[in-house]
Design an enzyme around this catalytic site. Sequence first.
Site, PDB file in Angstrom:
ATOM      1  N   TYR A  34      -1.807   6.083   3.025  1.00  0.00           N
ATOM      2  CA  TYR A  34      -2.161   5.044   2.054  1.00  0.00           C
ATOM      3  C   TYR A  34      -1.289   5.169   0.809  1.00  0.00           C
ATOM      4  CZ  TYR A  34      -4.867   2.439  -1.415  1.00  0.00           C
ATOM      5  OH  TYR A  34      -5.245   1.559  -2.399  1.00  0.00           O
TER       6      TYR A  34
ATOM      7  N   SER B 163      -0.614  -2.288  -6.433  1.00  0.00           N
ATOM      8  CA  SER B 163      -0.384  -0.969  -5.867  1.00  0.00           C
ATOM      9  C   SER B 163      -1.686  -0.185  -6.031  1.00  0.00           C
ATOM     10  CB  SER B 163       0.801  -0.289  -6.563  1.00  0.00           C
ATOM     11  OG  SER B 163       1.008   1.016  -6.063  1.00  0.00           O
TER      12      SER B 163
ATOM     13  N   LYS C  39       1.453   2.403  -0.934  1.00  0.00           N
ATOM     14  CA  LYS C  39       1.390   1.947  -2.316  1.00  0.00           C
ATOM     15  C   LYS C  39       2.617   2.362  -3.118  1.00  0.00           C
ATOM     16  CE  LYS C  39      -2.386  -0.363  -1.956  1.00  0.00           C
ATOM     17  NZ  LYS C  39      -2.344  -1.836  -2.081  1.00  0.00           N
TER      18      LYS C  39
END
Length: 278
Positions: free
Chosen positions: A150, A135, A154
Site C-alpha cells: 500500500y 496519496s 501511494k
Amino acid sequence: MDTKKVWLVTGASKGLGLSLVKRLLNEGYKVAATSRTVESLEKEVGISANFLPLEVNVTDEQSVRNAISKAIGTFGGIDVVVNNAGYGQLGTLEELSDREARQNFDTNVFGLLNVMRNVLPHLRNKKSGHIINISSIAGFLGAFPGWGIYNATKFAVAGLTEAFSAEATSLGIKATIVYPGYFKTNFLLQGSLRLAENPIAEYKAARDLEVVHDTQIIGKQPGDPEKAALAFIQLAESENPPLHFFMGSDSLGMANSKIGILQNELSANEALSKSTDF
C-alpha cells in the site's frame, strides 16, 4: 454567469470522497462522482440537477473514458479532478501474493493514471484545470510494518504527480498531492482495507500493528472529514495551490519526523556521499 468550478471525484460513495461530494453540492458546485455502482452514490447523496453519479471501474480504461465524456457532455466541462478511488492492502512483502500486490497497484496507481490520461486532453485544450491526487502520509513515511505494498502505491502516486506537475505547468494545469493522516471515515473497516490472504505468524510487528488499528485507532482518528472537504475546496480555489499538502495534524507531525530523519542522515553521511565523485 455561473463561474463555479465543475468537479470530478472518483471513489465517492464513502470516506473523504463522499464528504467532499456532499459539501460541494451544498456549496452549489456541479459534481460528477464515480463509484462501482450508481445505486450506492444515489443512496448516499440523493438526486439533483448538479449531481451526476457515474458507475466506473477505474481499472477499465473504456469505463473511465465513457464517464469523463458523459461528465463533459452534461456539465460542459471539468475543472477539478480528485483522484480518490483506492483501497488499503495490508500484509508483509513476503505474505502478499503477486495477485494481491498487483491488484492494489491496478486500482491505486493505474486506475488513477486512467483517469488522468483521459481527462488531460480536455484540460490541455482549455489550458486550465487542477488535478488533486490523494496519496497518504504512508506515501511519504513508509515505516509501517505490513503496509509495504500500500505504501508503495501511494509513493508512486506522489512520484508521478510530482513529474506531472513539472510537465503541466506550461499548459496551465495545476497539480496537488494530498497526504491525509487518519480521518474518522470507514477506511479502516472491511471493504476499504484488505488483509493478507495467507498471513505468516512470525511477522509479529505487522500483526501487532494490525491489532493497534483494529482496537485503538478505529473510532479515534483525529481527522474530521467535513473539515477535510472544506480544505479540498480551499485548495481548488487557491491561486497558487501547493504541490504537497499534508492533511491533518498527525500527517504534518509524521512528515516533519521523516524530514528530520532525512536531514540527520544527510549530515551524518555527507562525506561518504561526496566520496563517490570523480
